[in-house]
Design a protein around this motif. Structure first.
Motif, short mmCIF file in Angstrom:
data_model
loop_
_atom_site.label_atom_id
_atom_site.label_comp_id
_atom_site.label_asym_id
_atom_site.label_seq_id
_atom_site.Cartn_x
_atom_site.Cartn_y
_atom_site.Cartn_z
N TYR A 1 0.84 -1.20 0.00
CA TYR A 1 0.00 0.00 0.00
C TYR A 1 0.88 1.26 0.00
O TYR A 1 0.66 2.18 -0.79
N MET A 2 1.88 1.29 0.88
CA MET A 2 2.76 2.46 0.96
C MET A 2 3.51 2.66 -0.36
O MET A 2 3.63 3.80 -0.85
N TYR A 3 3.98 1.59 -0.93
CA TYR A 3 4.71 1.66 -2.20
C TYR A 3 3.82 2.26 -3.29
O TYR A 3 4.24 3.16 -4.02
N ALA A 4 2.59 1.76 -3.37
CA ALA A 4 1.65 2.25 -4.38
C ALA A 4 1.29 3.72 -4.13
O ALA A 4 1.20 4.51 -5.08
N ARG A 5 1.10 4.07 -2.87
CA ARG A 5 0.77 5.47 -2.55
C ARG A 5 1.91 6.40 -2.93
O ARG A 5 1.68 7.53 -3.39
N LEU A 6 3.14 5.96 -2.76
CA LEU A 6 4.28 6.79 -3.15
C LEU A 6 4.33 6.96 -4.67
O LEU A 6 4.69 8.05 -5.15
N SER A 7 3.95 5.94 -5.42
CA SER A 7 3.87 6.09 -6.88
C SER A 7 2.85 7.16 -7.23
O SER A 7 3.09 8.01 -8.10
N GLU A 8 1.74 7.12 -6.53
CA GLU A 8 0.69 8.12 -6.75
C GLU A 8 1.18 9.52 -6.36
O GLU A 8 0.95 10.50 -7.08
N ALA A 9 1.85 9.63 -5.23
CA ALA A 9 2.39 10.92 -4.79
C ALA A 9 3.39 11.46 -5.80
O ALA A 9 3.43 12.67 -6.07
N ASN A 10 4.17 10.57 -6.37
CA ASN A 10 5.17 10.97 -7.35
C ASN A 10 4.49 11.54 -8.60
O ASN A 10 4.91 12.58 -9.11
N MET A 11 3.45 10.88 -9.06
CA MET A 11 2.74 11.34 -10.26
C MET A 11 1.98 12.64 -10.00
O MET A 11 1.95 13.53 -10.84
N LYS A 12 1.34 12.74 -8.84
CA LYS A 12 0.47 13.88 -8.55
C LYS A 12 1.18 15.03 -7.85
O LYS A 12 0.55 16.07 -7.60
#
Length: 133
Positions: A84-95
């Motif tokens: 979950y944290m890994y995926a959220r960081l991908s999202e934070a990176n994009m957004k």
């Protein structure tokens, strides 16, 4: 320059002599450091640094995933949270989203604090039983 060389030697020695528990604690602390730096980079709109620091945080989370003993139920729960944290960081990176980074930072802080308590409890038990470290 000699001071920097001494510091680097100290850092290297602290890693090579650390217990597995202490190494895990170092990973959590490193992840938190990179998350803080990624937030600063987002605020400064420095896309390159933001990407680098988020990727470093993700690399640490991936390393933490590899250390899990998947025979234990708690490890399965931790794996889900790490994913979950890994995926959220991908999202934070994009957004470019500081709030998402802060969410992950909160989770990593909880893991780190819990891990620190486990290390302290283990040390107390070792000393109480007379085992040397």
């Amino acid at each position: 320059m000699p001071v920097q060389n001494a510091y680097n030697a100290y850092k290297q020695n602290s890693v090579t002599t650390a217990s597995p528990g202490e190494l895990t604690l170092m990973l959590y602390n490193g992840c938190l450091k990179f998350l803080t730096q990624s937030k600063k980079a987002i605020e400064k709109k420095n896309y390159e640094q933001k990407n680098m620091y988020i990727q470093k945080s993700q690399a640490i989370i991936a390393e933490l995933m590899t250390t899990l003993n998947m025979d234990l139920e708690v490890s399965k729960n931790m794996m889900a949270l790490y994913e979950y944290m890994y995926a959220r960081l991908s999202e934070a990176n994009m957004k470019m989203d500081v709030a998402i980074v802060e969410e992950v930072e909160g989770l990593v802080t909880e893991f780190r604090d819990t891990w620190k308590q486990v290390i302290q409890i283990n040390r107390k038990q070792q000393f109480a039983s007379g085992d040397s470290v």
